[in-house]
Design a protein around this motif. Structure first.
Motif, short mmCIF file in Angstrom:
data_model
loop_
_atom_site.label_atom_id
_atom_site.label_comp_id
_atom_site.label_asym_id
_atom_site.label_seq_id
_atom_site.Cartn_x
_atom_site.Cartn_y
_atom_site.Cartn_z
N UNK A 63 -26.06 71.87 1.50
CA UNK A 63 -25.55 70.62 0.95
C UNK A 63 -25.84 70.45 -0.53
N UNK A 64 -26.52 71.39 -1.14
CA UNK A 64 -26.85 71.30 -2.56
C UNK A 64 -25.58 71.17 -3.41
N UNK A 65 -25.62 70.23 -4.34
CA UNK A 65 -24.49 70.00 -5.22
C UNK A 65 -23.44 69.08 -4.65
N UNK A 66 -23.53 68.76 -3.36
CA UNK A 66 -22.54 67.90 -2.72
C UNK A 66 -23.15 66.58 -2.23
N UNK A 67 -24.37 66.63 -1.74
CA UNK A 67 -25.04 65.45 -1.20
C UNK A 67 -26.12 64.97 -2.16
N UNK A 68 -26.35 63.67 -2.18
CA UNK A 68 -27.40 63.08 -2.97
C UNK A 68 -28.19 62.09 -2.12
N UNK A 69 -29.49 62.32 -2.00
CA UNK A 69 -30.36 61.40 -1.28
C UNK A 69 -31.01 60.46 -2.29
N UNK A 70 -31.14 59.20 -1.93
CA UNK A 70 -31.76 58.21 -2.80
C UNK A 70 -32.40 57.14 -1.95
N UNK A 71 -33.17 56.28 -2.58
CA UNK A 71 -33.83 55.19 -1.86
C UNK A 71 -34.02 53.99 -2.76
N UNK A 72 -34.07 52.83 -2.16
CA UNK A 72 -34.37 51.58 -2.84
C UNK A 72 -35.63 51.04 -2.19
N UNK A 73 -36.75 51.23 -2.84
CA UNK A 73 -38.03 50.85 -2.25
C UNK A 73 -38.16 49.34 -2.06
N UNK A 74 -37.55 48.56 -2.94
CA UNK A 74 -37.60 47.12 -2.82
C UNK A 74 -36.88 46.63 -1.57
N UNK A 75 -35.89 47.39 -1.12
CA UNK A 75 -35.12 47.03 0.07
C UNK A 75 -35.49 47.84 1.30
N UNK A 76 -36.45 48.76 1.16
CA UNK A 76 -36.84 49.65 2.26
C UNK A 76 -35.62 50.36 2.85
N UNK A 77 -34.77 50.85 1.97
CA UNK A 77 -33.51 51.44 2.40
C UNK A 77 -33.33 52.84 1.83
N UNK A 78 -32.83 53.73 2.67
CA UNK A 78 -32.54 55.11 2.32
C UNK A 78 -31.03 55.31 2.31
N UNK A 79 -30.55 56.15 1.41
CA UNK A 79 -29.12 56.42 1.31
C UNK A 79 -28.85 57.92 1.29
N UNK A 81 -25.47 59.94 -0.14
CA UNK A 81 -24.12 60.02 -0.65
C UNK A 81 -23.60 61.42 -0.38
N UNK A 82 -22.51 61.52 0.36
CA UNK A 82 -21.95 62.80 0.76
C UNK A 82 -20.57 62.95 0.12
N UNK A 83 -20.44 63.94 -0.75
CA UNK A 83 -19.17 64.23 -1.42
C UNK A 83 -18.67 65.61 -1.02
N UNK A 84 -17.41 65.86 -1.28
CA UNK A 84 -16.79 67.16 -0.98
C UNK A 84 -17.10 67.60 0.45
N UNK A 85 -16.91 66.70 1.37
CA UNK A 85 -17.27 66.97 2.76
C UNK A 85 -16.44 68.09 3.36
N UNK A 86 -17.08 68.87 4.21
CA UNK A 86 -16.47 69.99 4.90
C UNK A 86 -16.54 69.77 6.41
N UNK A 87 -15.65 70.41 7.17
CA UNK A 87 -15.73 70.29 8.63
C UNK A 87 -17.10 70.70 9.18
N UNK A 88 -17.77 71.63 8.52
CA UNK A 88 -19.09 72.07 8.95
C UNK A 88 -20.15 70.98 8.82
N UNK A 89 -19.85 69.91 8.10
CA UNK A 89 -20.78 68.79 7.96
C UNK A 89 -20.73 67.85 9.16
#
Length: 121
Positions: A63-79, A81-89
């Motif tokens: 997933x390198x170069x296509x997915x981005x993991x992030x978080x908002x600590x104030x909201x206790x939320x994890x994200x 972002x998945x781009x250039x998705x493939x059927x294998x995903x």
């Protein structure tokens, strides 16, 4: 009781994008490392990406170069972002978090319920 609630899964065409969210709630003192895992049909659950409390990230090669993991600590939320998705995903995606529920307690792993991501050809 601590709960991790995921959202954002769905059906998307190859090349498209999707954003997953995972909101942690309940009696939480602190959240350390968070992560996304996925489990394709008939296969084992594998790590997708991790992120520390301060934002250091590690990604699976697939997933390198296509997915981005992030978080908002104030909201206790994890994200995720998945781009250039493939059927294998295509897989059920699970949120994971190492959480301390009391000031003097240890870290325990918590899991979301999973959300289905389907990528069509």
């Amino acid at each position: 009781q601590v709960q991790l609630v995921e959202s954002g899964g769905g059906l998307v065409q190859a090349g498209g994008s999707l954003r997953l969210s995972c909101a942690a709630s309940g009696s939480i003192f602190s959240i350390n490392t968070m992560a996304w895992y996925r489990q394709p049909p008939g296969k084992q659950r594998d790590l997708v990406a991790t992120i520390t409390k301060r934002g250091s990230t590690v990604y699976a090669d697939s997933v390198k170069g296509r997915f981005t993991i992030s978080r908002d600590n104030a909201k206790n939320t994890l994200y995720l972002q998945m781009n250039s998705l493939k059927p294998e995903d295509t897989a059920v995606y699970y949120c994971n978090a190492d959480i301390r529920i009391t000031i003097d307690g240890g870290l325990l792993p918590y899991w979301g319920q999973g959300t289905q991501v389907t990528v069509s050809s």
